[in-house]
Design a protein around this motif. Structure first.
Motif, PDB file in Angstrom:
ATOM      1  N   ALA A  26       1.112  -1.312  -0.056  1.00 34.04           N
ATOM      2  CA  ALA A  26      -0.193  -0.072  -0.085  1.00 34.04           C
ATOM      3  C   ALA A  26       0.710   1.130  -0.151  1.00 34.04           C
ATOM      4  N   ASP A  27       1.979   1.294   0.896  1.00 28.31           N
ATOM      5  CA  ASP A  27       2.820   2.271   0.762  1.00 28.31           C
ATOM      6  C   ASP A  27       3.324   2.751  -0.533  1.00 28.31           C
ATOM      7  N   LEU A  28       3.997   1.600  -1.182  1.00 24.37           N
ATOM      8  CA  LEU A  28       4.605   1.949  -2.438  1.00 24.37           C
ATOM      9  C   LEU A  28       3.682   2.381  -3.678  1.00 24.37           C
ATOM     10  N   TYR A  29       2.506   1.773  -3.421  1.00 20.24           N
ATOM     11  CA  TYR A  29       1.455   2.184  -4.526  1.00 20.24           C
ATOM     12  C   TYR A  29       0.966   3.369  -4.351  1.00 20.24           C
ATOM     13  N   THR A  30       0.498   3.816  -3.108  1.00 18.10           N
ATOM     14  CA  THR A  30       0.103   5.153  -2.858  1.00 18.10           C
ATOM     15  C   THR A  30       1.110   6.338  -2.762  1.00 18.10           C
ATOM     16  N   SER A  31       2.247   6.058  -2.477  1.00 18.36           N
ATOM     17  CA  SER A  31       3.354   7.017  -2.863  1.00 18.36           C
ATOM     18  C   SER A  31       3.536   7.435  -4.119  1.00 18.36           C
ATOM     19  N   PHE A  32       3.372   6.699  -5.204  1.00 21.48           N
ATOM     20  CA  PHE A  32       3.487   6.885  -6.461  1.00 21.48           C
ATOM     21  C   PHE A  32       2.385   7.643  -6.755  1.00 21.48           C
ATOM     22  N   MET A  33       1.273   7.401  -6.335  1.00 23.81           N
ATOM     23  CA  MET A  33       0.041   7.949  -6.919  1.00 23.81           C
ATOM     24  C   MET A  33      -0.286   9.457  -6.331  1.00 23.81           C
ATOM     25  N   ASN A  34       0.650   9.915  -5.364  1.00 27.72           N
ATOM     26  CA  ASN A  34       0.719  10.909  -4.544  1.00 27.72           C
ATOM     27  C   ASN A  34       1.242  12.174  -5.380  1.00 27.72           C
ATOM     28  N   ASP A  35       0.555  12.651  -6.415  1.00 28.47           N
ATOM     29  CA  ASP A  35       1.078  13.845  -7.109  1.00 28.47           C
ATOM     30  C   ASP A  35       1.241  15.141  -6.453  1.00 28.47           C
ATOM     31  N   PRO A  76       4.394   6.326   3.453  1.00 29.11           N
ATOM     32  CA  PRO A  76       3.267   6.409   2.619  1.00 29.11           C
ATOM     33  C   PRO A  76       3.004   7.419   1.498  1.00 29.11           C
ATOM     34  N   ASN A  77       4.186   8.397   1.988  1.00 30.67           N
ATOM     35  CA  ASN A  77       4.068   9.592   0.993  1.00 30.67           C
ATOM     36  C   ASN A  77       5.456  10.050   0.435  1.00 30.67           C
ATOM     37  N   ASP A  78       6.413   9.319   0.616  1.00 34.11           N
ATOM     38  CA  ASP A  78       7.770   9.495   0.086  1.00 34.11           C
ATOM     39  C   ASP A  78       8.278   8.571  -0.981  1.00 34.11           C
ATOM     40  N   LEU A  79       8.106   8.912  -2.197  1.00 38.78           N
ATOM     41  CA  LEU A  79       8.359   7.914  -3.379  1.00 38.78           C
ATOM     42  C   LEU A  79       9.739   7.626  -3.496  1.00 38.78           C
ATOM     43  N   ILE A  80      10.499   8.697  -3.616  1.00 37.56           N
ATOM     44  CA  ILE A  80      12.047   8.434  -3.833  1.00 37.56           C
ATOM     45  C   ILE A  80      12.377   7.730  -2.563  1.00 37.56           C
ATOM     46  N   ALA A  81      12.060   8.020  -1.389  1.00 40.14           N
ATOM     47  CA  ALA A  81      12.482   7.157  -0.356  1.00 40.14           C
ATOM     48  C   ALA A  81      12.096   5.489  -0.441  1.00 40.14           C
ATOM     49  N   ASN A  82      11.095   5.243  -0.960  1.00 38.70           N
ATOM     50  CA  ASN A  82      10.667   3.808  -1.431  1.00 38.70           C
ATOM     51  C   ASN A  82      11.304   3.417  -2.683  1.00 38.70           C
ATOM     52  N   VAL A  83      11.609   4.179  -3.545  1.00 40.29           N
ATOM     53  CA  VAL A  83      12.337   3.755  -4.577  1.00 40.29           C
ATOM     54  C   VAL A  83      14.067   3.107  -4.138  1.00 40.29           C
ATOM     55  N   ARG A  84      14.601   4.208  -3.260  1.00 38.89           N
ATOM     56  CA  ARG A  84      15.816   3.757  -2.645  1.00 38.89           C
ATOM     57  C   ARG A  84      15.825   2.478  -1.817  1.00 38.89           C
ATOM     58  N   ALA A  85      14.745   2.291  -0.867  1.00 41.04           N
ATOM     59  CA  ALA A  85      14.467   1.249   0.099  1.00 41.04           C
ATOM     60  C   ALA A  85      14.545   0.065  -0.951  1.00 41.04           C
TER      61      ALA A  85
END
Length: 681
Positions: A107-116, A438-447
């Motif tokens: 859910a975190d990965l998906y919603t962070s991508f969708m959070n324009d 939940p809201n940091d896409l780049i942090a999730n990409v790096r993780a």
């Protein structure tokens, strides 16, 4: 594992390999053809143009969707799987469970991508620390540690380093070093000055780099873009061609870490191997392209540090561009999507978010995919079909008139040791160490990238896990691993339109069964045939038999090299040789497996077509596809697969059963003299 059932369209049982199994799913008194009769063109004779006969109506009436570079049966199935994944992830987002759980991470990965809103507010700020790290470099001696750091974060550099089974000792892992670092699909895009289309792409690439650098705040974007293109062109000039890289023997070059200084002296390899976490666990690596490493070293020495800093800035920006603000994403698509592939419109954001999530935490998604969409009885029925293909391949080896008994014995040993990996792995990867936001896409990409890198590095010093999967269950594809001597057939490919539960066997063999034949044949293609039953790179051929193999292969190279999907651009018969062997040998084995499934009885005639005709029609329907010209050129230059139209009509021309099924005679356009037909296996 508990698995729920879904509709027949999504969880269709696999092609059944015997009449008795078939009768369980259908009324044997009234079998149904799985052929898509609406696509057959009555104005075209199969003797004149088999692909046009099978797919002519579809070709005329089908438009490539605005967000796609190619459309066809394979893409249709991928869209079905994407829809399944969307339902799965939407449900997970609505009920993510406890923080830290796999569901919550999905859910975190998906919603962070969708959070324009968060992405647009952040802009390039998430990259500032990495760009500042490059700006702080004062000497070229700092480049090795910097490249190791960037690689650890999933940023492409002039070479890549990864851990994989050792081709000379397949029970152990080894470090591999391979060329990398280009932004265009192939070295030809940089070096072919006599090709107007590629030259135009290169000019647009330079402008694209400049635009992206300026968007990041670079005040000298034009100057720096020229430096970047210069470095990439230098790297392209010393890279091996894709054909050269297909040779597993020439690509295996063991080099001790302390000998790298002689191979590429302008780079501090001791510093690199330590910073990359490869030393002291390993003391040597397999260098895939030694001359490239020497050329890379010469480029390091010749190019000023300031230019290297520009290049690495670009590698960072390009690596993260798809995850930044809307303006950056739009500019990246304008080049990567429209210029390179001719696609006028980007895919919807949910689809991009889904792909990112799937790639980042694939086994967690795959586990849920199997639970939701795969009937438990599928696996054993697939195995029955697989066994039928292996038995047919075994008979085929014994019937070869160009191979002697000594080599046949080795080939049979390899076939007997072939490991099928069907539907899903027995063990799932553990994502407990991956931290998501939940809201940091780049942090999730790096993780996600850091987790993947650590998983790969952790293999050093351990025995090879021969049960590991290189694909996910939700992948619409299949593969063969020469090092593991294993075939992977994921769950997502085991459904309509590749399998029709209401259809009799012939079309299912032609649509799905060919996948088995194709992947088995990869174990014996020009590259796979150089590995033995245990996955060791070893010559198990007599000199006479190898010479006969090469002569047959040369025939396929010539055949496919004559095809021109785009005016002025011919298929590279050497680059596509392995896949063309897989198609031709695979279809030959598929025909034999279908005959075996009939148990000596004649095939049923349905809709005025024999089973053999339906098998070949199904095969051609599988490969129906339309490509945009830009995408076709990129495929010809960089992809070992021939475009679908030529996979279909090029393959059937070599099949004796095809001539018999459709009465192809000398003088027919689809006729190829027997001495020119090539069936390797």
């Amino acid at each position: 594992m508990k698995r729920s059932l879904i509709s027949a369209a999504c969880c269709a049982l696999l092609a059944l390999s015997s009449p008795s199994l078939y009768a369980q799913a259908n009324n044997p008194a009234a079998p149904v053809s799985g052929i898509d009769l609406k696509t057959l063109d009555p104005a075209v004779s199969p003797k004149d143009d088999f692909y046009g006969y099978v797919n002519g109506v579809w070709t005329r009436n089908t438009e490539i969707p605005a967000d796609k570079s190619v459309w066809g049966t394979y893409i249709e199935l991928r869209e079905i799987a994407q829809g399944q994944l969307r339902g799965l992830i939407d449900a997970t987002v609505k009920n993510p469970g406890k923080p830290g759980s796999e569901a919550h991470k999905i859910a975190d990965l998906y919603t962070s991508f969708m959070n324009d809103k968060a992405r647009n507010a952040a802009g390039f700020k998430p990259l500032h620390a990495e760009l500042a790290r490059i700006a702080a470099v004062k000497d070229k001696k700092d480049l090795p540690a910097l490249l190791a750091y960037l690689q650890g974060n999933g940023v492409a550099t002039p070479f890549s380093a990864y851990v994989a089974p050792d081709a000379q000792d397949p029970e152990q892992y080894t470090v591999n070093i391979s060329q990398s670092g280009l932004g265009l699909p192939d070295r030809d895009y940089y070096l072919k000055d006599d090709d107007a289309k590629l030259h135009a792409v290169r000019a647009k690439y330079l402008k694209h780099i400049e635009t992206m650098l300026a968007m990041s705040g670079d005040k000298a974007a034009g100057e720096h873009a020229a430096q970047i293109l210069d470095i990439e062109t230098r790297l392209a000039a010393v890279q091996w061609t894709r054909v050269q890289m297909r040779d597993p023997v020439k690509s295996y070059n063991r080099v001790d870490f302390d000998k790298f200084a002689a191979l590429a002296p302008a780079f501090d390899w001791n510093a690199y191997f330590t910073a990359a976490g490869l030393a002291p666990k390993a003391s040597s690596a397999v260098v895939r392209q030694p001359s490239f490493m020497t050329g890379f070293s010469e480029t390091v020495a010749a190019v000023p540090l300031a230019s290297w800093k520009s290049y690495l800035n670009w590698r960072i920006i390009e690596s993260y561009a798809s995850y930044l603000d809307s303006a950056t994403v739009k500019e990246r698509f304008a080049f990567d999507g429209t210029v390179l592939r001719g696609v006028p419109q980007s895919e919807p954001q949910w689809q991009l978010a889904l792909r990112f999530t799937d790639n980042a935490i694939s086994d967690a998604v795959g586990k849920r995919y199997v639970e939701m969409y795969l009937p438990p009885e599928t696996r054993p029925r697939v195995m029955a079909m697989f066994d039928n293909f292996v038995a047919s391949f075994k008979d085929g080896i014994e019937q070869l008139d160009w191979m002697g008994p000594e080599t046949k014995k080795e080939a049979q040993l390899k076939l007997a040791a072939l490991k099928p990996k069907i539907a899903y792995p027995d063990t799932w990867r553990d994502y407990s160490s991956m931290q998501t936001q939940p809201n940091d896409l780049i942090a999730n990409v790096r993780a996600a990238r850091a987790w993947s890198r650590q998983q790969n590095l952790a293999k050093l010093g351990k025995p090879v896990d021969r049960d590991e999967w290189s694909m996910t269950p939700q992948t619409v594809n299949a593969s063969y691993s020469p090092a593991l001597n294993a075939i992977t057939i994921p769950a997502a490919i085991l459904q309509s339109p590749f399998f029709n539960v209401k259809a009799e066997d012939a079309v299912n063999y032609g649509l799905l069964g060919i996948t088995f034949g194709h992947e088995i044949s990869h174990a014996f293609d020009d590259s796979g045939s150089q590995y033995d039953a245990k996955g060791r790179l070893r010559n198990w051929w007599t000199a006479q038999d190898r010479a006969a193999f090469k002569a047959l292969a040369a025939g396929l190279v010539k055949q496919y090299g004559a095809y021109s999907p785009v005016p002025g651009y011919h298929i590279n018969g050497e680059l596509t040789l392995g896949e063309n062997i897989g198609d031709n040998s695979g279809l030959s084995i598929t025909y034999k497996a279908y005959q075996r499934s009939l148990g000596g009885k004649p095939s049923p005639v349905i809709d005025g077509l024999t089973g053999e005709q339906r098998l070949y029609i199904g095969f051609a329907q599988k490969w129906r596809a339309k490509l945009r010209p830009e995408a076709a050129i990129a495929q010809i230059k960089s992809d070992p697969h021939s475009p679908g139209e030529f996979r279909a009509k090029g393959t059937v021309k070599n099949q004796p059963g095809f001539y018999e099924a459709f009465g192809i005679k000398p003088g027919d356009p689809m006729y190829l003299p027997p001495e020119q037909r090539v069936i390797m296996w």
